[in-house]
Design a protein around this motif. Structure first.
Motif, PDB file in Angstrom:
ATOM      1  N   GLY A 123       0.902  -1.007   0.080  1.00  0.00           N
ATOM      2  CA  GLY A 123       0.070   0.095  -0.123  1.00  0.00           C
ATOM      3  C   GLY A 123       0.804   1.031   0.081  1.00  0.00           C
ATOM      4  N   LYS A 124       0.141   2.294  -0.330  1.00  0.00           N
ATOM      5  CA  LYS A 124       0.521   3.694  -0.070  1.00  0.00           C
ATOM      6  C   LYS A 124      -0.216   4.923   0.130  1.00  0.00           C
ATOM      7  N   HIS A 125       0.126   5.378   0.410  1.00  0.00           N
ATOM      8  CA  HIS A 125      -0.579   6.488   0.691  1.00  0.00           C
ATOM      9  C   HIS A 125      -2.318   5.760   1.614  1.00  0.00           C
ATOM     10  N   ILE A 126      -2.092   5.399   3.035  1.00  0.00           N
ATOM     11  CA  ILE A 126      -3.239   4.164   3.466  1.00  0.00           C
ATOM     12  C   ILE A 126      -3.633   4.911   4.547  1.00  0.00           C
ATOM     13  N   LYS A 127      -4.807   5.488   3.918  1.00  0.00           N
ATOM     14  CA  LYS A 127      -5.280   5.885   5.485  1.00  0.00           C
ATOM     15  C   LYS A 127      -5.601   5.383   6.838  1.00  0.00           C
ATOM     16  N   ALA A 128      -5.212   6.303   7.560  1.00  0.00           N
ATOM     17  CA  ALA A 128      -5.639   5.430   9.668  1.00  0.00           C
ATOM     18  C   ALA A 128      -7.009   4.344   9.077  1.00  0.00           C
ATOM     19  N   THR A 129      -7.942   4.689   8.384  1.00  0.00           N
ATOM     20  CA  THR A 129      -8.708   4.186   8.856  1.00  0.00           C
ATOM     21  C   THR A 129      -9.038   2.501   7.783  1.00  0.00           C
ATOM     22  N   ASP A 130      -7.775   2.757   7.414  1.00  0.00           N
ATOM     23  CA  ASP A 130      -7.672   1.257   6.196  1.00  0.00           C
ATOM     24  C   ASP A 130      -6.645   0.627   6.779  1.00  0.00           C
ATOM     25  N   ALA A 131      -5.884   1.044   7.718  1.00  0.00           N
ATOM     26  CA  ALA A 131      -4.520   0.548   7.974  1.00  0.00           C
ATOM     27  C   ALA A 131      -3.487  -0.933   8.754  1.00  0.00           C
ATOM     28  N   MET A 132      -5.393  -1.229   9.658  1.00  0.00           N
ATOM     29  CA  MET A 132      -4.975  -3.037   9.585  1.00  0.00           C
ATOM     30  C   MET A 132      -5.228  -3.867   8.839  1.00  0.00           C
ATOM     31  N   ALA A 133      -5.749  -3.260   8.144  1.00  0.00           N
ATOM     32  CA  ALA A 133      -5.894  -4.333   6.863  1.00  0.00           C
ATOM     33  C   ALA A 133      -5.273  -4.418   6.203  1.00  0.00           C
ATOM     34  N   HIS A 134      -3.741  -3.475   6.326  1.00  0.00           N
ATOM     35  CA  HIS A 134      -2.371  -4.160   5.552  1.00  0.00           C
ATOM     36  C   HIS A 134      -1.431  -4.466   6.404  1.00  0.00           C
ATOM     37  N   VAL A 135      -1.744  -4.930   7.639  1.00  0.00           N
ATOM     38  CA  VAL A 135      -1.223  -5.812   8.906  1.00  0.00           C
ATOM     39  C   VAL A 135      -1.367  -7.179   9.114  1.00  0.00           C
ATOM     40  N   ALA A 136      -0.420  -7.910   8.649  1.00  0.00           N
ATOM     41  CA  ALA A 136      -0.180  -9.200   8.474  1.00  0.00           C
ATOM     42  C   ALA A 136      -0.414  -9.966   9.989  1.00  0.00           C
ATOM     43  N   GLY A 137       0.423  -9.071  10.895  1.00  0.00           N
ATOM     44  CA  GLY A 137       1.161  -9.459  12.240  1.00  0.00           C
ATOM     45  C   GLY A 137       1.364  -8.530  12.941  1.00  0.00           C
ATOM     46  N   PHE A 138       2.098  -9.186  14.210  1.00  0.00           N
ATOM     47  CA  PHE A 138       2.461  -8.581  15.037  1.00  0.00           C
ATOM     48  C   PHE A 138       3.840  -9.894  15.896  1.00  0.00           C
ATOM     49  N   THR A 139       4.966  -9.029  16.018  1.00  0.00           N
ATOM     50  CA  THR A 139       5.779 -10.229  16.876  1.00  0.00           C
ATOM     51  C   THR A 139       6.767  -9.193  17.881  1.00  0.00           C
ATOM     52  N   VAL A 140       7.584 -10.028  17.951  1.00  0.00           N
ATOM     53  CA  VAL A 140       8.508  -9.434  19.197  1.00  0.00           C
ATOM     54  C   VAL A 140       9.605  -8.199  18.570  1.00  0.00           C
ATOM     55  N   ALA A 141      10.458  -8.184  18.876  1.00  0.00           N
ATOM     56  CA  ALA A 141      11.332  -6.761  18.324  1.00  0.00           C
ATOM     57  C   ALA A 141      12.349  -6.859  19.488  1.00  0.00           C
ATOM     58  N   HIS A 142      13.756  -6.863  19.092  1.00  0.00           N
ATOM     59  CA  HIS A 142      15.026  -6.080  19.530  1.00  0.00           C
ATOM     60  C   HIS A 142      15.394  -5.436  19.093  1.00  0.00           C
ATOM     61  N   ASP A 143      15.555  -3.677  19.473  1.00  0.00           N
ATOM     62  CA  ASP A 143      16.198  -2.854  18.571  1.00  0.00           C
ATOM     63  C   ASP A 143      17.401  -2.634  19.911  1.00  0.00           C
ATOM     64  N   VAL A 144      19.360  -3.616  19.268  1.00  0.00           N
ATOM     65  CA  VAL A 144      19.653  -3.711  19.737  1.00  0.00           C
ATOM     66  C   VAL A 144      20.035  -2.036  19.520  1.00  0.00           C
ATOM     67  N   SER A 145      20.965  -1.579  19.881  1.00  0.00           N
ATOM     68  CA  SER A 145      21.584  -0.197  19.880  1.00  0.00           C
ATOM     69  C   SER A 145      22.776   0.426  20.568  1.00  0.00           C
ATOM     70  N   ALA A 146      23.807   1.073  19.731  1.00  0.00           N
ATOM     71  CA  ALA A 146      24.863   1.437  20.234  1.00  0.00           C
ATOM     72  C   ALA A 146      24.884   2.964  20.210  1.00  0.00           C
ATOM     73  N   ARG A 147      24.687   3.038  21.087  1.00  0.00           N
ATOM     74  CA  ARG A 147      24.843   4.608  21.732  1.00  0.00           C
ATOM     75  C   ARG A 147      25.537   5.180  21.585  1.00  0.00           C
ATOM     76  N   ASP A 148      26.807   5.039  21.467  1.00  0.00           N
ATOM     77  CA  ASP A 148      27.964   6.162  21.267  1.00  0.00           C
ATOM     78  C   ASP A 148      27.529   6.392  20.094  1.00  0.00           C
ATOM     79  N   TRP A 149      27.143   5.126  18.313  1.00  0.00           N
ATOM     80  CA  TRP A 149      27.385   5.592  17.634  1.00  0.00           C
ATOM     81  C   TRP A 149      25.990   6.054  16.982  1.00  0.00           C
ATOM     82  N   GLN A 150      24.499   6.453  17.546  1.00  0.00           N
ATOM     83  CA  GLN A 150      23.333   6.542  17.346  1.00  0.00           C
ATOM     84  C   GLN A 150      24.008   8.426  18.002  1.00  0.00           C
TER      85      GLN A 150
END
Length: 314
Positions: free
Chosen positions: A170-197
């Protein structure tokens, strides 16, 4: 698959003394490897996480990677639903290796400062618009893979996040239509190197976020219809058994629908694209004194209804 062929396959598998699959109301899709199989396969995780049903054995016409599975859309999901209701054999968890539910996506989009309580711990105002950055797909590893400390950084930090996986382009998806574009959810770990960030690379976040192994995902892609309310889930992170982050996704400033509408103004979203929706308070860099991950640490990221990923730091 022909009925006679399916019957023979099921008979052979049952003779291998695999336990019967225990159906559940939730659809938890996984990518996995097994010694007797060539390459990755798509499966269903049992509700208690003790086994995996091989969807490619149930229907050999299904794609063997989650990216291609999602690209097939509803027909592939319909086969998976049929498998849920069938009494099928299961591969014991000890015989499979779970991969990240999504590998090699077109993009990994991330959202900064998207928890009200995380903004409070930094003494900064809640953003008026989503703060968007990215990670490269090469940073993705599986739910139980190791996080490798890069020699270039001495300030590697933890961030548990809810990840949204796109199912429909999708492109230019309306918020009211957004969930129809979602397959699902999972857990993520956004590991971050703070010195470089925070100090290097002109304070652009990308390099600090995208070292190899800096995006563990899993254990399963839990389909949209299996999650009662993605914006009311307990979310926590533990380092060596100690709770370091504990909040609820109801603290998200911009919810999934708003994020999809915002991001899709700028880029086309494709099946398999991943959106990391931000982290709650408790990260190491804002502790006094700051605390960072060390070799030998074990990080557990857990979200209610979705599961837990466990990654050793090496």
């Amino acid at each position: 698959m022909l009925a006679s062929g399916r019957k023979k396959l099921l008979t052979a598998l049952l003779q291998a003394q695999k336990r019967p699959f225990q159906p559940s109301r939730d659809m938890r899709l996984v990518q996995f490897l097994a010694p007797h199989l060539t390459g990755p396969h798509v499966g269903l995780e049992s509700e208690n996480g003790e086994g995996v049903i091989n969807l490619n054995a149930f229907d050999p016409t299904l794609p063997k990677t989650m990216m291609h599975f999602l690209e097939q859309g509803e027909p592939a999901l319909s086969v998976a639903r049929s498998a849920l209701t069938a009494q099928l054999p299961v591969l014991p968890r000890s015989e499979v290796t779970l991969l990240a539910p999504i590998t090699r996506p077109d993009k990994v989009v991330c959202v900064g400062m998207n928890y009200a309580d995380h903004c409070k711990e930094q003494n900064v105002s809640v953003p008026k618009e989503p703060i968007i950055f990215s990670k490269f797909g090469s940073s993705i590893v599986g739910p139980y893979d190791e996080i490798v400390l890069p020699p270039e950084s001495k300030e590697v930090d933890w961030e548990v996040e809810l990840a949204v996986v796109i199912g429909n382009k999708g492109k230019h998806i309306k918020a009211t239509d957004a969930m129809a574009h979602v397959a699902g959810f999972t857990v993520a770990h956004d590991v971050s190197a703070r010195d470089w960030q925070m100090r290097r690379n002109g304070k652009q976040w990308l390099l600090g976020k995208t070292f190899d192994t800096f995006c563990p995902l899993g254990p399963a892609l839990v389909t949209r219809d299996s999650v009662a309310d993605p914006h009311n889930l307990k979310i926590c992170c533990r380092v060596n058994g100690e709770v370091v982050q504990s909040s609820n996704t109801n603290q998200m400033v911009f919810k999934t629908e708003e994020l999809i509408a915002w991001i899709s103004q700028f880029v086309t979203l494709y099946p398999g694209d991943i959106i990391l929706t931000g982290t709650p308070p408790g990260v190491g860099v804002f502790r006094k004194p700051p605390v960072f991950l060390q070799k030998g640490d074990e990080v557990q990221c857990e979200i209610e209804e979705l599961g837990v990923i466990i990654n050793k730091v090496v």
